[in-house]
Design an enzyme around this catalytic site. Structure first.
Site: not given
Ligand code: ARG
Length: 473
Positions: A162, A296, A289
């Site tokens: 989970h 992705e 960043k």
């Protein structure tokens, strides 16, 4: 002569009016099926040899055809071939050019054959090569994964269920879970290959041919392991391509899940891995960043492969026997799947050695979140406490830890003793992360020595992969 004039078309005989210009453009596949040229030529050479072998072509005619086709292959490879939409597809383009080059003998090549068995053969030949390339690239990724797993056999990280800290695991063990998934993807590819490697040629348009063809001869020439049993089936079904794309959809699903973990792990919040600058990009506005674009995009491309699977299934579902033009629509989804899967595997294989593992951060994270709570419960059970009671006791210990900002291994013996009298000093053997992982010491368990043994077995299995190494399946 205008492009819409039928004079050049091999089937012009029956027609009195030229094809509508837009119909011609709409029905043509040459824009995308020209990538089959090599396999189309190989299929034609084998067919010509077979025709000579059974006496339908003379040896001289056969040789002229083979020489002509080889010259055309060179023309195509040099970019000198003039592809024509009027000639519809790769098959008619090459055949027309052959007649241009060698004259009337070129017109004999199509004896005992149809574009229907020709295209089915071309796709199978092409896909066979592509499956080998994919298997080899997948193998490269698996080898990179094994190297990393070996380096990280003892690295402790939190294992999750989970996405909540569950129990400590070794990072090597986690990576070997990916290895198992990819191993099954390899097995699916090899299995699919056996059904792709069947020769339709000889089925002709749909019913077979009246010429005394020798299909075994052609199959041997082309390296097919079997011959399609039924001519109607041979020219029409594309289940082999659907099966392949479905295997690729499963492979991409695995890469997508793997990507998701890499994205999470490379975030500042997890900070478990660094993906290497050459596999990330920056932001045009936020100077701090470093984005994990590769995983992705792989995650994103999974969707389009699923889409291709749905396209192909839907393309096939309503078709009556035998060949229908619908089948021309099999190519773009198949080719796009191949291109994208190969790209994703290549990037993943290249990225594996670039991944640097932040072992301290992983260990730190495993120390948080009471990951050894199950070990404490098991300890209590070993000392005579029924499991349900042990679960309850450990729940209270965790509650105490939350309230006091302490993980289990940070508590003193007297602190632990308040919860159960059976707890002695040896409890710290199981409350440490290394003790916890070492205790799961069986096949399939996370103990470092089990991970090393699993890596050894995986290496052995990989060394037996014939498809990926270019051997016969
Ligand atoms: N371009 C066609 C395809 O890809 C080749 C077969 C055409 N056959 C025909 N009878 N029109 O399926």
């Amino acid at each position: 002569m205008s492009d819409t004039d039928n004079i050049d078309k091999p089937w012009a005989g029956r027609f009195t009016a030229p094809t509508d210009a837009f119909v011609e453009a709409f029905t043509a596949s040459v824009g995308f099926d020209q990538r089959l040229y090599k396999h189309d030529i190989a299929g034609s050479i084998a067919h010509a040899r077979m025709l000579a072998h059974v006496g339908v072509l003379s040896e001289a005619e056969c040789q002229a055809i083979i020489d002509g086709l080889r010259d055309i292959e060179i023309e195509i490879e040099r970019g000198e071939f003039a592809w024509s939409t009027a000639l519809e597809d790769v098959h008619m383009n090459i055949e027309a050019r052959l007649t241009d080059r060698i004259g009337v003998t070129g017109k004999k090549l199509h004896t005992g054959r149809s574009r229907n068995d020709q295209v089915a053969t071309d796709i199978r030949l092409y896909l066979r090569d592509q499956i080998r390339l994919i298997a080899a690239e997948l193998l490269r990724l698996q080898q990179g994964l094994l190297t990393l797993a070996e380096q990280e056999a003892e690295t402790v990280m939190p294992g999750f269920t989970h996405l909540q800290t569950a129990q400590p695991v070794t990072f090597g063990h986690h990576l070997m879970a990916w290895q198992e998934m990819l191993m099954r993807d390899q097995a699916r590819l090899a299995d699919c290959y056996t059904r792709v490697n069947v020769m339709p040629l000889g089925a002709a348009a749909l019913a077979g041919t009246t010429y005394p063809i020798d299909r075994d001869f052609t199959a041997r020439e082309l390296g097919f392991a079997a011959i399609a049993e039924n001519s109607l089936d041979a020219v029409s079904d594309r289940d082999f391509a659907i099966e392949f794309v479905s295997d690729m959809a499963i492979l991409m699903m695995h890469l997508s899940r793997f990507s998701e973990e890499l994205v999470l792990w490379s975030s500042a919040q997890f900070d478990f891995v660094d993906l290497g600058d050459s596999f990330c990009t920056g932001s045009s506005i936020m100077p701090q960043k470093k984005n994990p674009d590769v995983p992705e995009l792989v995650r994103g491309k999974t969707g389009r492969v699923y889409g291709h699977l749905m396209s192909l299934l839907t393309l096939m579902k309503g078709q009556p026997l035998a060949y229908n033009k619908d089948n021309q629509e099999d190519k773009e989804p198949l080719f796009d799947t191949l291109d994208n899967v190969k790209g994703c595997l290549r990037l993943f294989a290249d990225m594996m050695p670039q991944i640097s593992v932040k072992r301290d951060n992983m260990r730190e994270a495993a120390l948080r979140g009471f990951s050894t709570a199950t070990d404490l419960a098991d300890y209590l059970v070993r000392n005579g406490v029924p499991f349900r009671d042990a679960h309850e006791i450990v729940g209270q210990v965790v509650r105490y830890g939350v309230d006091n900002g302490k993980d289990l291994s940070e508590m003193s013996l007297p602190e632990l003793h308040q919860f159960s009298e059976v707890i002695e000093a040896d409890v710290f053997d199981v409350l440490t992360l290394d003790g916890s992982v070492a205790a799961r010491d069986h096949i399939g368990g996370t103990a470092p020595q089990q991970v090393r043994a699993a890596i050894g077995r995986a290496r052995q299995r990989l060394s037996q992969l014939e498809l990926a190494s270019g051997g016969e399946v």
